[in-house]
Design a protein around this motif. Structure first.
Motif, short mmCIF file in Angstrom:
data_model
loop_
_atom_site.label_atom_id
_atom_site.label_comp_id
_atom_site.label_asym_id
_atom_site.label_seq_id
_atom_site.Cartn_x
_atom_site.Cartn_y
_atom_site.Cartn_z
N VAL A 61 0.84 -1.21 0.00
CA VAL A 61 0.00 0.00 0.00
C VAL A 61 0.87 1.26 0.00
N LEU A 62 1.90 1.28 0.83
CA LEU A 62 2.76 2.46 0.91
C LEU A 62 3.51 2.72 -0.38
N SER A 63 3.75 1.69 -1.17
CA SER A 63 4.55 1.84 -2.38
C SER A 63 3.92 2.76 -3.41
N TYR A 64 2.61 3.01 -3.30
CA TYR A 64 1.93 3.87 -4.26
C TYR A 64 2.09 5.36 -3.94
N GLY A 65 2.64 5.69 -2.78
CA GLY A 65 2.93 7.07 -2.45
C GLY A 65 1.71 7.93 -2.15
N LYS A 66 0.57 7.30 -1.85
CA LYS A 66 -0.64 8.06 -1.56
C LYS A 66 -1.00 8.05 -0.08
N THR A 67 -0.10 7.54 0.75
CA THR A 67 -0.41 7.33 2.16
C THR A 67 0.66 7.98 3.02
N ARG A 68 0.27 8.94 3.85
CA ARG A 68 1.21 9.62 4.74
C ARG A 68 0.93 9.35 6.21
N HIS A 69 -0.11 8.58 6.50
CA HIS A 69 -0.47 8.28 7.88
C HIS A 69 -0.86 6.80 7.97
N LEU A 70 -0.26 6.10 8.91
CA LEU A 70 -0.63 4.71 9.21
C LEU A 70 -1.14 4.65 10.65
N SER A 71 -2.38 4.25 10.83
CA SER A 71 -2.90 4.06 12.19
C SER A 71 -2.87 2.58 12.55
N ILE A 72 -2.47 2.29 13.79
CA ILE A 72 -2.36 0.94 14.29
C ILE A 72 -3.17 0.85 15.58
N ALA A 73 -4.15 -0.06 15.61
CA ALA A 73 -5.12 -0.07 16.70
C ALA A 73 -5.11 -1.38 17.48
N GLU A 74 -5.61 -1.28 18.71
CA GLU A 74 -5.94 -2.40 19.59
C GLU A 74 -4.74 -3.06 20.26
N MET A 75 -3.60 -2.37 20.37
CA MET A 75 -2.48 -2.91 21.13
C MET A 75 -2.83 -2.81 22.61
N ASN A 76 -2.97 -3.97 23.26
CA ASN A 76 -3.48 -4.01 24.63
C ASN A 76 -2.44 -4.65 25.57
N PRO A 77 -1.64 -3.82 26.25
CA PRO A 77 -0.59 -4.37 27.14
C PRO A 77 -1.12 -5.23 28.28
N GLU A 78 -2.38 -5.04 28.66
CA GLU A 78 -2.94 -5.80 29.77
C GLU A 78 -2.91 -7.31 29.49
N TYR A 79 -2.97 -7.68 28.22
CA TYR A 79 -3.04 -9.09 27.85
C TYR A 79 -1.83 -9.55 27.05
N ASP A 80 -0.81 -8.72 26.99
CA ASP A 80 0.38 -9.09 26.25
C ASP A 80 1.19 -10.11 27.05
N ILE A 81 2.05 -10.83 26.35
CA ILE A 81 2.93 -11.82 26.96
C ILE A 81 4.37 -11.42 26.66
N ASP A 82 5.12 -11.07 27.69
CA ASP A 82 6.53 -10.73 27.53
C ASP A 82 6.73 -9.60 26.53
N GLY A 83 5.77 -8.68 26.45
CA GLY A 83 5.89 -7.56 25.52
C GLY A 83 5.88 -7.96 24.06
N ARG A 84 5.37 -9.17 23.78
CA ARG A 84 5.46 -9.73 22.43
C ARG A 84 4.71 -8.89 21.39
N THR A 85 3.50 -8.48 21.72
CA THR A 85 2.69 -7.73 20.76
C THR A 85 3.22 -6.32 20.57
N ALA A 86 3.63 -5.68 21.67
CA ALA A 86 4.20 -4.34 21.56
C ALA A 86 5.45 -4.36 20.70
N LYS A 87 6.28 -5.39 20.87
CA LYS A 87 7.49 -5.50 20.06
C LYS A 87 7.13 -5.73 18.59
N LEU A 88 6.09 -6.52 18.35
CA LEU A 88 5.64 -6.75 16.98
C LEU A 88 5.20 -5.45 16.34
N VAL A 89 4.46 -4.62 17.07
CA VAL A 89 4.05 -3.32 16.53
C VAL A 89 5.27 -2.45 16.27
#
Length: 312
Positions: free
Chosen positions: A269-297
């Motif tokens: 999607v970014l390769s087309y040069g029409k996108t200047r904002h990427l939103s990333i939702a639902e990262m929930n540290p309360e249920y993460d394991i060893d910071g795995r999801t936060a690191k993935l983001v």
């Protein structure tokens, strides 16, 4: 609603050298900015947090995602600075109010205000009600241009509600803007009722099921969609990822995509040069394991920055 400047102590990590940028990690290139004041300096990357999970609660999801933006900062900060780029942390918005409409409006205004001060923006949530705020920010910036919305997500988020939630954002967009288009990548049949498929058909929503994601047909669908619009809004809901990779989300998925699939979709999607904002939702540290999801983001953000035509 409440705007807060980021805590500088979030930006820390391993230091191999304090002078030679070839040794730097992202945290060594970050300036913490008070976005409520006057903005003057321009950066390659801007980070703006949506520290809100009230919309998740209203959507009957498990809360905790309001801590997501800060958790992502710590993981993204310790990754290598692969280019000679500058990074601005524009802070967080949050709310103690029972509904999210006001904080969405404030966040949209901050997107618009910070737009000219970074070539590319990472909008980190928080619940997926960030998507409607993301769209409103883009409409303020591009009032006379058509916007195509690409959502990498297990869910349509086309629910009806008397107030905004993390599950209503894309129907709100389509109801407000007849010229907007909507494409969902990674959709789960088991994650959406027949009613939501009916709504999608009514609004001519395009989608690719998770099991049908591939590097040929899917990319043709993406290209065809992007060519129809002036601006592309790209948003990622982390529940599209299999829970083995992303346990720390508001609604974990058992048959989700791999991180590599998601990264390739974003890169395409970014390769087309029409996108200047990427939103990333639902990262929930309360249920993460060893910071795995936060690191993935953090890694998703890393690739979105370092393989980005807007920054090259």
């Amino acid at each position: 609603m409440m705007y807060t400047v980021s805590d500088e102590s979030l930006w820390h990590g391993r230091i191999d050298d304090k002078e030679n940028r070839d040794h730097f990690r992202n945290f060594q290139a970050v300036d913490v900015i008070d976005a409520a004041g006057d903005l003057t300096e321009r950066y390659d990357v801007g980070i703006l947090g949506y520290a809100v999970d009230r919309g998740v609660h209203l959507n009957q999801g498990r809360v905790g995602a309001k801590r997501g933006p800060d958790a992502v900062r710590t993981k993204f900060g310790n990754l290598p600075l692969m280019k000679d780029i500058s990074i601005a942390d524009f802070g967080n918005v949050s709310t103690d109010e029972p509904y999210v409409e006001a904080v969405q409006k404030e966040y949209a205004e901050l997107i618009s205000k910070t737009n000219d001060y970074a070539k590319f923006h990472l909008l980190i949530g928080g619940g997926h009600d960030i998507a409607y705020a993301h769209f409103k920010g883009l409409k303020a910036l591009y009032p006379d241009q058509t916007i195509g919305v690409i959502n990498i997500d297990a869910h349509f988020d086309l629910r009806d509600a008397q107030y905004a939630t993390s599950g209503t954002g894309f129907k709100q967009i389509l109801d407000e803007d007849a010229d907007a288009g909507y494409l969902v990548l990674g959709l789960q049949e088991a994650g959406n009722t027949q009613y939501l498929f009916n709504v999608a058909e009514q609004y001519d929503v395009k989608y690719v099921l998770a099991e049908d994601i591939n590097y040929d047909t899917t990319y043709e669908i993406i290209q065809s969609f992007i060519e129809q619009y002036d601006v592309i809004m790209l948003t990622l809901c982390l529940d599209v990822l299999d829970s083995a990779f992303a346990p720390g989300v508001s609604a974990p998925c058992s048959f989700g995509l791999t991180p590599q699939q998601v990264e390739r979709l974003i890169r395409e999607v970014l390769s087309y040069g029409k996108t200047r904002h990427l939103s990333i939702a639902e990262m929930n540290p309360e249920y993460d394991i060893d910071g795995r999801t936060a690191k993935l983001v953090g890694h998703i953000s890393f690739h979105a920055v370092h393989r980005n035509p807007n920054i090259l």
